[in-house]
Design an enzyme around this catalytic site. Structure first.
Site, PDB file in Angstrom:
ATOM      1  N   GLU A 117       3.415   1.390   7.996  1.00  0.00           N
ATOM      2  CA  GLU A 117       2.995   1.997   9.254  1.00  0.00           C
ATOM      3  C   GLU A 117       4.105   1.679  10.237  1.00  0.00           C
ATOM      4  O   GLU A 117       4.226   0.549  10.697  1.00  0.00           O
ATOM      5  CB  GLU A 117       1.664   1.416   9.739  1.00  0.00           C
ATOM      6  N   ASP A 166       0.804  -3.051   7.999  1.00  0.00           N
ATOM      7  CA  ASP A 166       0.429  -2.822   9.393  1.00  0.00           C
ATOM      8  C   ASP A 166       1.623  -3.078  10.321  1.00  0.00           C
ATOM      9  O   ASP A 166       2.347  -4.066  10.147  1.00  0.00           O
ATOM     10  CB  ASP A 166      -0.703  -3.807   9.740  1.00  0.00           C
TER      11      ASP A 166
HETATM   12  C1  BGC Z   1      -3.715  -0.676  13.040  1.00  0.00           C
HETATM   13  C2  BGC Z   1      -4.666  -0.822  14.150  1.00  0.00           C
HETATM   14  C3  BGC Z   1      -4.567  -2.253  14.669  1.00  0.00           C
HETATM   15  C4  BGC Z   1      -3.108  -2.630  15.020  1.00  0.00           C
HETATM   16  C5  BGC Z   1      -2.924  -4.098  15.194  1.00  0.00           C
HETATM   17  C6  BGC Z   1      -2.420  -0.857  13.806  1.00  0.00           C
HETATM   18  O1  BGC Z   1      -1.469  -0.104  13.680  1.00  0.00           O
HETATM   19  O2  BGC Z   1      -3.779   0.562  12.383  1.00  0.00           O
HETATM   20  O3  BGC Z   1      -5.979  -0.501  13.796  1.00  0.00           O
HETATM   21  O4  BGC Z   1      -5.337  -2.359  15.824  1.00  0.00           O
HETATM   22  O5  BGC Z   1      -2.247  -2.227  14.024  1.00  0.00           O
HETATM   23  O6  BGC Z   1      -3.063  -4.754  13.979  1.00  0.00           O
END
Ligand code: BGC
Length: 560
Positions: A277, A218
């Site tokens: 991500e 994340d």
């Molecule tokens: C996740 C989100 C989340 C955020 C904070 C993101 O990129 O995909 O759903 O709210 O990270 O953790």
């Protein structure tokens, strides 16, 4: 002239061998609290996933990615983690988790889990310790605490705004402030602290030892920060280049963390995988996250913000295949996830200011006017785009419900909403992300459309019945039947990582060939496209051919 994209080092790679399984995988994202509820409390759970393993196997995916299932107060849908090495009691136990992993593995399905390293929840024992221990303590050093500004320190250290909107600093009882890039309940960790680093290595080993095959990281680009004084204002921050030196985003030294993680991943056989991500500024900077010395793969989100347009798709495909070559990784294709308006809906809405991007959010904000959404157009385009993606080199990430052609739910009142981005008025997504997180419809009848015995934690509209699994499974022309056929065929299509464009005489038709004889043709326009004698080679289409002619907004797979 045709263009060939190939990976020098991976042309002959057996992408079905164990260590390389992720390179061409179809990965299905499960948002556990909205997938299936076995305990009947309105919240999806691990036993619910276990009860649907046959469904996942029949779908034909290679892996699942589970969004967070950890103990959490759900201030941000589970991305506020209380304990990284446990299962939320409302979702089950570690034993349930093990049983689920075993059942998935027995069906040949790998398991990827979400790791949230940028922040913990404010209920995490570390944060509770930090509050109790006071300023200057070792416990506070695991987070980012600062004194306030102004004569009595009553003003935040900076005027920074959190990603979800509102201030990025929160004051605690003794007057210090802590930094949170997301919700107030998600304090950012201090990644300069060795204990923080060590603890995440322990977490990665903990889940790897339990048989987890990979990790989705994340906000992988936000962990390291340079908060040395003087801190810039938010206006100054916005002007700083994101070239590795920005105080908050995509700093070069973040890769030292992932190099350490790589040694953990590679200590397992087969090595554990990871996908970042990382919303970063250039393809080159994204490639760093995908390097074999780091996480190994990074999400490519370009299609989340693209129109249904042949030229735009072609550019994005070419750029990302080139970028994969740069990192030695394989690229990733994504049309929907738990953070964006479902792609069937995006594609069914009229363009806004000439662009399709973002119109989903505006539509939800307006209460989801039925007259604006052309559900059939959305479904046609979504199927065409997905089949195109599934034919490309690289892995494709599918989001639960898209295999049903499910649309975004706009019918959620402010009282029913859960997303902090809605309550904090985030600029990027002011109306929140609840509409793509509504529990799945498994049957046209019954309590909560077969999701569970006692309602659903977000409201399911009556039209969900039309998209229920039992309805679609019985219909050979349904989106579900199409996904099942495509995912099965895809195994013989994905035998190498090369693609060769074939020019067509139409700007709105894309065509490419794979060296093993497969071809994909997508008609983005509304005029039919004549396949000529190639029509005999068609093995799958999203719309039936009419006398060898591919209708508008449709994809065909051909095999020589
Ligand atoms: C996740 C989100 C989340 C955020 C904070 C993101 O990129 O995909 O759903 O709210 O990270 O953790």
């Amino acid at each position: 002239m045709s263009e060939v994209h190939s990976l020098d080092t991976h042309d002959d790679l057996d992408t079905h061998d164990d260590a390389a399984w992720w390179r061409q995988a179809a990965v299905y994202q499960i948002y556990p609290r909205s997938f299936a509820d076995a305990t009947g409390d309105g919240i999806g759970d691990v036993a619910g996933i276990l009860s649907r393993v046959d469904y996942l196997a029949e779908l034909g995916i290679d892996a699942v990615w589970l969004s967070p299932f950890y103990p959490s107060a759900l201030a941000d849908g589970g991305y506020d983690v209380d304990d990284y090495r446990d299962v939320d009691p409302r979702l089950g136990t570690l034993d349930d988790f093990d049983a689920m992993v075993d059942a998935l593995h027995e069906r040949g399905i790998k398991v990827i889990i979400d790791i949230v390293p940028n922040h913990t929840s404010n209920r995490h024992e570390w944060f509770q310790e930090a509050l109790a221990a006071g300023r200057g303590s070792a416990a506070r050093d695991r987070y980012i605490f600062r004194e306030g500004t102004g004569p009595d320190g009553s003003q935040p250290p900076t005027d920074w705004v959190s990603v979800f909107g509102g201030p990025a600093w929160e004051r605690v009882d003794d007057g210090q402030w802590y930094f949170h890039n997301f919700a107030t309940e998600q304090p950012d960790l201090n990644w300069d602290n060795p204990e923080v680093r060590e603890d995440f290595l322990t977490t990665l080993r903990f889940w790897s030892d339990r048989g987890v095959d990979g990790f989705r990281i994340d906000v992988a680009h936000m962990l390291t920060k340079d908060l040395s004084e003087p801190l810039p204002s938010s206006a100054e921050l916005a002007l700083l280049p994101q070239d590795g030196t920005h105080p908050l985003i995509d700093r070069d030294e973040v890769h030292e963390i992932y190099a350490e993680w790589r040694t953990v991943f590679d200590s397992y056989d087969p090595p554990r995988t990871a996908v970042a991500e990382a919303w970063v500024s250039t393809p080159e900077r994204r490639a760093k996250y995908a390097s074999a010395e780091g996480l190994g793969q990074a999400f490519n989100f370009d299609l989340l913000v693209a129109d249904f347009d042949a030229a735009e798709f072609r550019r994005i495909i070419a750029d990302n295949l080139a970028q994969a070559t740069l990192s030695g990784s394989s690229t990733t294709w994504v049309l929907s996830n738990h953070d964006v308006t479902r792609h069937a809906t995006r594609y069914g809405l009229p363009a806004l200011d000439g662009r399709a991007v973002k119109q989903g959010v505006e539509w939800v904000r307006a209460g989801g006017p039925a007259a604006d959404l052309d559900r059939e157009q959305g479904r046609r385009r979504a199927e065409a785009a997905t089949m195109l993606l599934l034919g490309l080199p690289g892995s494709t990430y599918l989001y639960q419900g898209e295999e049903l052609g499910l649309h975004e739910v706009a019918e959620i009142t402010p009282e029913q909403r859960q997303d902090p981005a809605f309550f904090r008025g985030a600029e990027f997504d002011g109306f929140g992300r609840d509409g793509c997180r509504v529990p799945l419809p498994w049957s046209a009848d019954g309590s909560s459309f077969g999701f569970g015995a006692d309602g659903a934690h977000l409201p399911q509209p009556a039209w969900f019945a039309d998209y229920a699994v039992d309805v679609e499974a019985a219909d050979p022309a349904s989106t579900l039947s199409l996904y099942r056929k495509a995912l099965r065929l895809r195994r013989s299509l994905q035998t190498d990582e090369r693609l060769e464009w074939r020019e067509t005489d139409r700007d709105d038709v894309l065509r490419f060939a794979r060296p093993n004889g497969w071809q994909v043709v997508t008609n983005f326009g509304t005029e039919p496209f004549d396949l000529g004698s190639d029509a005999d080679a068609v093995v799958l289409t999203t719309q039936p051919l009419r006398d060898g002619v591919l209708p508008g907004e449709a994809t065909a797979w051909l095999r020589a």
